[in-house]
Each structure stands twice: as structure tokens, then as C-alpha cells.
Enzyme design. Structure first.
Site, PDB file in Angstrom:
ATOM      1  N   TYR A  49      -1.842  -0.547  10.371  1.00  0.00           N
ATOM      2  CA  TYR A  49      -1.959  -0.902   8.949  1.00  0.00           C
ATOM      3  C   TYR A  49      -0.723  -0.406   8.180  1.00  0.00           C
ATOM      4  O   TYR A  49      -0.182  -1.121   7.327  1.00  0.00           O
ATOM      5  CB  TYR A  49      -3.252  -0.291   8.397  1.00  0.00           C
ATOM      6  CG  TYR A  49      -3.616  -0.692   6.985  1.00  0.00           C
ATOM      7  CD1 TYR A  49      -3.664  -2.021   6.593  1.00  0.00           C
ATOM      8  CD2 TYR A  49      -3.946   0.284   6.047  1.00  0.00           C
ATOM      9  CE1 TYR A  49      -4.013  -2.367   5.289  1.00  0.00           C
ATOM     10  CE2 TYR A  49      -4.311  -0.059   4.739  1.00  0.00           C
ATOM     11  CZ  TYR A  49      -4.335  -1.388   4.376  1.00  0.00           C
ATOM     12  OH  TYR A  49      -4.681  -1.722   3.090  1.00  0.00           O
TER      13      TYR A  49
ATOM     14  N   SER B  69       0.853  -1.198   0.000  1.00  0.00           N
ATOM     15  CA  SER B  69       0.000   0.000   0.000  1.00  0.00           C
ATOM     16  C   SER B  69       0.882   1.238   0.000  1.00  0.00           C
ATOM     17  O   SER B  69       2.072   1.177   0.348  1.00  0.00           O
ATOM     18  CB  SER B  69      -0.884  -0.018   1.250  1.00  0.00           C
ATOM     19  OG  SER B  69      -1.542   1.210   1.392  1.00  0.00           O
TER      20      SER B  69
END
Ligand code: NAD
Length: 275
Positions: free
Chosen positions: A172, A159
Site C-alpha cells: 500500500y 496517502s
């Protein structure tokens, strides 16, 4: 050449799109997901469109579940040539309420309000496990099929937040940084046995996981949604189809000498300093 492609989390938004695109190339697809019905629905769509796919229940955090899935894939489709580690995501328990800590936050007793100091270790652990262990375990199980065979590769899903952490989501961001780092480590580790390992680093795609963070109920953007669009030179969110070209490239022979890369697909987000 038709290959056997295993995708985890492929009942979800992004990897179901990748599964369908890989099926259109003539590959045989194993759609793995914790939610068997979602996996079956994607597999049915592929079969109805003339492709070959099976839906398989699998929990990327349980070795036994993955072993069972592998047996089913091997029996029905053959040995795995390509693994796409797509299962992943964030959890509210690993998320702070505000982007920056202010001294007054320590006095805030609003229900559900969370500073860094309130983060629950179990929430952090959940996110680390799902994204990092959930990439490592399926690789341990499925990459054994690939050792010594030609044209095999692994595609992880990292990501934007792996390059520079996003506010509010330390777990995350850290977990995806671990996925990027692991991609490089594994690329080197598997380099002598013919398995390439690369990753996509998607920018911002409107999906069920982040819709409430980025859009209001009337569809307009939240302040965070606006901030993202302002920081994205192309001025829009990505569409799942935007991941297809790079996926086909990294899973195909056109990238035969490419391993250990993490490719941003982000409309320029990671290239822009904001000024
Ligand atoms: P999604 O929630 O639509 O799909 C995730 C899928 O994973 C779901 O179908 C879910 O059932 C499955 N899953 C969850 N836990 C599992 C487990 N333990 N075992 C097996 N399957 C499990 O999410 P998405 O937006 O399609 O995201 C796919 C990947 O892309 C994730 O790794 C996510 O972190 C990453 N990503 C998404 C974005 C975005 O903007 N949506 C951006 C960057 C990276």
C-alpha cells in the site's frame, strides 16, 4: 459554474463525503463504484438533498467497464470536467504481521503469521493494481473529455505512507508513492491542454478499511492506533469532512495556477519527527 464531476470509489466513506460536498456547490455528480448499490445510495442522498447525481457501476481496473460508465455519464450529465480518483485501499495479503522482522519470526508457525518472506505476490499485485492502475485507467478514459476545455482538473487520492512508508504495509505504501509520483508526471504531461492534476494525502481517518487495525472491539485504541495519535501533533484522527475544503480548492478556480501538488491533510503527522 456547474461542472460534471466523476468520482470513483464514491460509494465509500471518504469520497461519498467529497461527492456530497461537491454537489452542494451546484456540480452534477457521477458516483462511480464497484458496488452499484453503494453508488446509488450516495446518489439518492444527493438528489434527495436537492442536488443532481447518478450512481454508476464501474470497475476502475477494467477499461470496458469504465468506457460504459463514461458513455452513461456523457449521456446523462455531459462531458467530464473534474475526475476524483478515489477508489483504493490495502489488502491483508500485502501486509506483514509485525512491524519489524526478528530472527525468531522465521521459526514462528502460528497460523496466519506472516513475515516479509511470506508475502504473497498476488496480494502485492492486487494493492498495486487497485491504487495505481485504478488511478491510471479512469484518467485515460475520462480525461479525454477534458482536453482543450477550460477549468478541468483531476484529483488523486494518495496517502501519508507515500512520503514515509508505514510499517507492515509495503504494498500500500509503494502503491500510494506511485500515485503521488504519477500526479506530478501527469500534471506536467497535461500542462499544455488545460488539465490540472493534484492529489490529497490524507492522514488517518477511521473508516471500515482500518477500524480493526486502529481500534479494539470496545472502541479503545489498539497499540498501533495509540502510536498514530502520539505521532499526530493535533492528537486525533481526521474526519471525512476535513478533506472537503482542500478538495473544493483544488477542484475550483481558486487553484487555477496550482498543479502537481500533493497536499497532506494529516493533523501534522508528516511534519513531526516524533521528537
Ligand atoms: P472505502 O473502502 O470506504 O472506499 C473505497 C471504495 O472503493 C469502496 O466503496 C469500494 O467499493 C470502492 N472500490 C474498491 N475497488 C474498486 C474497483 N475495482 N472499482 C471501483 N470501485 C472500487 O475507503 P476510504 O477510506 O473512503 O478510502 C478512499 C480513498 O482514500 C482510497 O484511495 C484510500 O486508499 C484513501 N485513503 C484513505 C485513508 C483512510 O484513513 N481511510 C487514508 C489515506 C488514503
Amino acid at each position: 459554474m456547474s461542472k460534471v464531476v466523476v468520482l470513483t470509489g464514491a460509494g465509500g466513506v471518504l469520497c461519498s463525503t467529497l461527492a456530497k460536498a461537491l454537489a452542494k456547490e451546484g456540480h452534477k455528480i457521477a458516483v462511480l463504484d464497484l458496488r452499484k448499490e453503494a453508488a446509488d445510495e450516495v446518489a439518492n442522498d444527493i438528489n434527495n438533498a436537492g442536488g443532481t447525481a447518478i450512481g454508476v457501476a464501474a470497475n476502475v481496473l477494467e477499461k470496458e467497464s469504465l468506457e460504459l460508465a463514461k458513455t452513461e455519464v456523457n449521456n446523462k450529465l455531459g462531458p467530464c470536467d473534474i475526475l476524483v480518483n478515489g477508489a483504493g485501499g490495502n489488502h491483508p495479503l500485502g501486509t506483514t504481521s509485525n512491524p519489524h522482522l526478528l530472527a525468531k519470526d522465521l521459526e514462528d508457525t502460528t497460523e496466519g503469521f506472516k513475515t516479509f518472506f511470506d508475502l504473497d505476490p498476488s496480494g502485492i499485485q492486487f494493492v498495486f493494481n487497485l491504487n495505481f492502475i485504478g488511478t491510471l485507467l479512469p484518467t485515460q478514459i475520462f480525461a479525454k473529455d477534458m482536453v482543450g476545455r477550460k477549468g478541468c482538473s483531476i484529483l488523486n487520492i494518495s496517502s501519508m505512507n507515500a512520503f514515509t512508508p508505514l510499517t507492515k504495509i509495503p504494498a500500500y505504501s509503494g502503491a500510494k508513492a506511485a500515485v503521488s509520483n504519477f500526479t506530478q508526471w501527469l500534471a506536467v504531461h497535461f500542462s499544455k491542454v488545460g488539465i490540472r492534476v493534484n492529489a490529497l494525502a490524507p492522514g488517518f481517518f477511521l473508516t471500515d478499511q482500518n477500524r480493526s487495525l486502529l481500534t479494539e472491539s470496545d472502541g479503545s485504541l489498539t497499540p498501533r492506533g495509540n502510536q498514530i495519535i502520539d505521532q499526530t501533533p493535533m492528537g486525533k484522527f481526521g474526519e471525512p469532512e476535513d478533506l472537503v475544503g482542500t478538495t473544493l480548492w483544488l477542484c475550483g478556480e481558486g487553484s487555477a495556477f496550482v498543479t502537481g501538488v500533493v497536499v497532506p491533510i494529516d493533523g501534522g503527522f508528516s511534519a513531526y519527527s516524533g521528537v
